[in-house]
Design a protein around this motif. Structure first.
Motif, mmCIF file in Angstrom:
data_model
loop_
_atom_site.group_PDB
_atom_site.id
_atom_site.type_symbol
_atom_site.label_atom_id
_atom_site.label_comp_id
_atom_site.label_asym_id
_atom_site.label_seq_id
_atom_site.Cartn_x
_atom_site.Cartn_y
_atom_site.Cartn_z
ATOM 1 N N MET A 23 0.823 -1.186 0.000
ATOM 2 C CA MET A 23 0.000 0.000 0.000
ATOM 3 C C MET A 23 0.874 1.259 0.000
ATOM 4 N N THR A 24 1.933 1.225 0.778
ATOM 5 C CA THR A 24 2.830 2.381 0.829
ATOM 6 C C THR A 24 3.491 2.603 -0.517
ATOM 7 N N LEU A 25 3.909 1.516 -1.151
ATOM 8 C CA LEU A 25 4.552 1.622 -2.460
ATOM 9 C C LEU A 25 3.609 2.248 -3.476
ATOM 10 N N CYS A 26 2.365 1.836 -3.489
ATOM 11 C CA CYS A 26 1.388 2.387 -4.429
ATOM 12 C C CYS A 26 1.146 3.874 -4.173
ATOM 13 N N MET A 27 1.082 4.266 -2.913
ATOM 14 C CA MET A 27 0.865 5.673 -2.602
ATOM 15 C C MET A 27 2.088 6.512 -2.970
ATOM 16 N N GLN A 28 3.290 5.953 -2.836
ATOM 17 C CA GLN A 28 4.506 6.660 -3.254
ATOM 18 C C GLN A 28 4.527 6.870 -4.761
ATOM 19 N N LYS A 29 3.877 5.999 -5.483
ATOM 20 C CA LYS A 29 3.837 6.083 -6.944
ATOM 21 C C LYS A 29 2.580 6.787 -7.445
ATOM 22 N N ARG A 30 1.996 7.633 -6.625
ATOM 23 C CA ARG A 30 0.828 8.443 -6.959
ATOM 24 C C ARG A 30 -0.414 7.605 -7.241
ATOM 25 N N GLY A 31 -0.531 6.469 -6.585
ATOM 26 C CA GLY A 31 -1.684 5.597 -6.765
ATOM 27 C C GLY A 31 -2.846 5.999 -5.873
ATOM 28 N N VAL A 32 -4.052 5.696 -6.339
ATOM 29 C CA VAL A 32 -5.280 5.956 -5.585
ATOM 30 C C VAL A 32 -5.971 4.612 -5.371
ATOM 31 N N GLN A 33 -6.177 4.243 -4.098
ATOM 32 C CA GLN A 33 -6.800 2.960 -3.795
ATOM 33 C C GLN A 33 -8.272 2.981 -4.167
ATOM 34 N N LYS A 34 -8.701 1.959 -4.907
ATOM 35 C CA LYS A 34 -10.092 1.838 -5.339
ATOM 36 C C LYS A 34 -10.840 0.710 -4.635
ATOM 37 N N ASN A 35 -10.127 -0.338 -4.234
ATOM 38 C CA ASN A 35 -10.800 -1.489 -3.646
ATOM 39 C C ASN A 35 -9.813 -2.331 -2.852
ATOM 40 N N MET A 36 -10.345 -3.043 -1.840
ATOM 41 C CA MET A 36 -9.556 -4.008 -1.075
ATOM 42 C C MET A 36 -10.470 -5.185 -0.759
ATOM 43 N N GLN A 37 -10.070 -6.365 -1.232
ATOM 44 C CA GLN A 37 -10.875 -7.573 -1.021
ATOM 45 C C GLN A 37 -10.030 -8.623 -0.319
ATOM 46 N N TYR A 38 -10.626 -9.267 0.675
ATOM 47 C CA TYR A 38 -9.955 -10.345 1.388
ATOM 48 C C TYR A 38 -10.454 -11.684 0.861
ATOM 49 N N HIS A 39 -9.518 -12.576 0.556
ATOM 50 C CA HIS A 39 -9.819 -13.926 0.100
ATOM 51 C C HIS A 39 -9.007 -14.881 0.977
ATOM 52 N N ALA A 40 -9.615 -15.388 2.032
ATOM 53 C CA ALA A 40 -8.935 -16.261 3.007
ATOM 54 C C ALA A 40 -7.714 -15.527 3.555
ATOM 55 N N ARG A 41 -6.516 -16.003 3.243
ATOM 56 C CA ARG A 41 -5.284 -15.379 3.753
ATOM 57 C C ARG A 41 -4.659 -14.425 2.751
ATOM 58 N N GLN A 42 -5.337 -14.121 1.692
ATOM 59 C CA GLN A 42 -4.808 -13.227 0.663
ATOM 60 C C GLN A 42 -5.638 -11.950 0.600
ATOM 61 N N VAL A 43 -4.998 -10.889 0.132
ATOM 62 C CA VAL A 43 -5.670 -9.606 -0.040
ATOM 63 C C VAL A 43 -5.454 -9.144 -1.467
ATOM 64 N N MET A 44 -6.527 -8.685 -2.096
ATOM 65 C CA MET A 44 -6.403 -8.113 -3.441
ATOM 66 C C MET A 44 -6.664 -6.613 -3.339
ATOM 67 N N LEU A 45 -5.643 -5.839 -3.671
ATOM 68 C CA LEU A 45 -5.748 -4.382 -3.668
ATOM 69 C C LEU A 45 -5.923 -3.895 -5.088
ATOM 70 N N THR A 46 -6.824 -2.960 -5.283
ATOM 71 C CA THR A 46 -7.034 -2.361 -6.605
ATOM 72 C C THR A 46 -6.685 -0.879 -6.503
ATOM 73 N N TYR A 47 -5.751 -0.467 -7.345
ATOM 74 C CA TYR A 47 -5.292 0.922 -7.364
ATOM 75 C C TYR A 47 -5.374 1.468 -8.778
ATOM 76 N N GLU A 48 -5.590 2.770 -8.881
ATOM 77 C CA GLU A 48 -5.400 3.486 -10.140
ATOM 78 C C GLU A 48 -4.119 4.279 -9.975
ATOM 79 N N MET A 49 -3.202 4.101 -10.924
ATOM 80 C CA MET A 49 -1.946 4.834 -10.864
ATOM 81 C C MET A 49 -1.430 5.096 -12.265
ATOM 82 N N PRO A 50 -0.625 6.130 -12.417
ATOM 83 C CA PRO A 50 -0.089 6.468 -13.741
ATOM 84 C C PRO A 50 0.793 5.347 -14.282
ATOM 85 N N LEU A 51 0.649 5.078 -15.553
ATOM 86 C CA LEU A 51 1.405 3.998 -16.175
ATOM 87 C C LEU A 51 2.907 4.247 -16.107
#
Length: 99
Positions: A1-29
């Protein structure tokens, strides 16, 4: 999450799947292209994966970071960076180039 925010990312979603987490970010290519994947793998000790899709073109406040060679700017050695990250990008780039 910190890495994405350092790269100008905006968090759109966070989903938990058992022991895994799927983060969805919008960030510049351009932030993803440079070194994002390597930093992601390092931060997650190799466990994270990345999937991306192009969404749209957006205007951004970009500046050209030029590398002077014998008092002349060389376009082939130039880099486009966001204005907010220019001081940090310049310091890292010139330190790595040995200037």
């Amino acid at each position: 999450m910190t890495l994405c925010m350092q790269k100008r990312g905006v968090q759109k979603n966070m989903q938990y799947h058992a022991r895994q987490v799927m983060l969805t970010y919008e960030m510049p290519l351009n932030e993803v292209v440079m070194d994002f994947f390597d930093k992601l793998k390092s931060a997650s000790r190799g466990y994270a994966s990345l999937d991306y899709e192009f969404k749209e073109y957006r205007a951004a406040d970009m500046v050209k970071l030029g590398y002077p060679h014998q008092r002349d700017r060389v376009d082939a050695l130039s880099l486009m960076v966001h204005r907010e990250t220019r001081p940090t990008a310049a310091a890292i780039w010139f330190r790595e180039c040995g200037s």
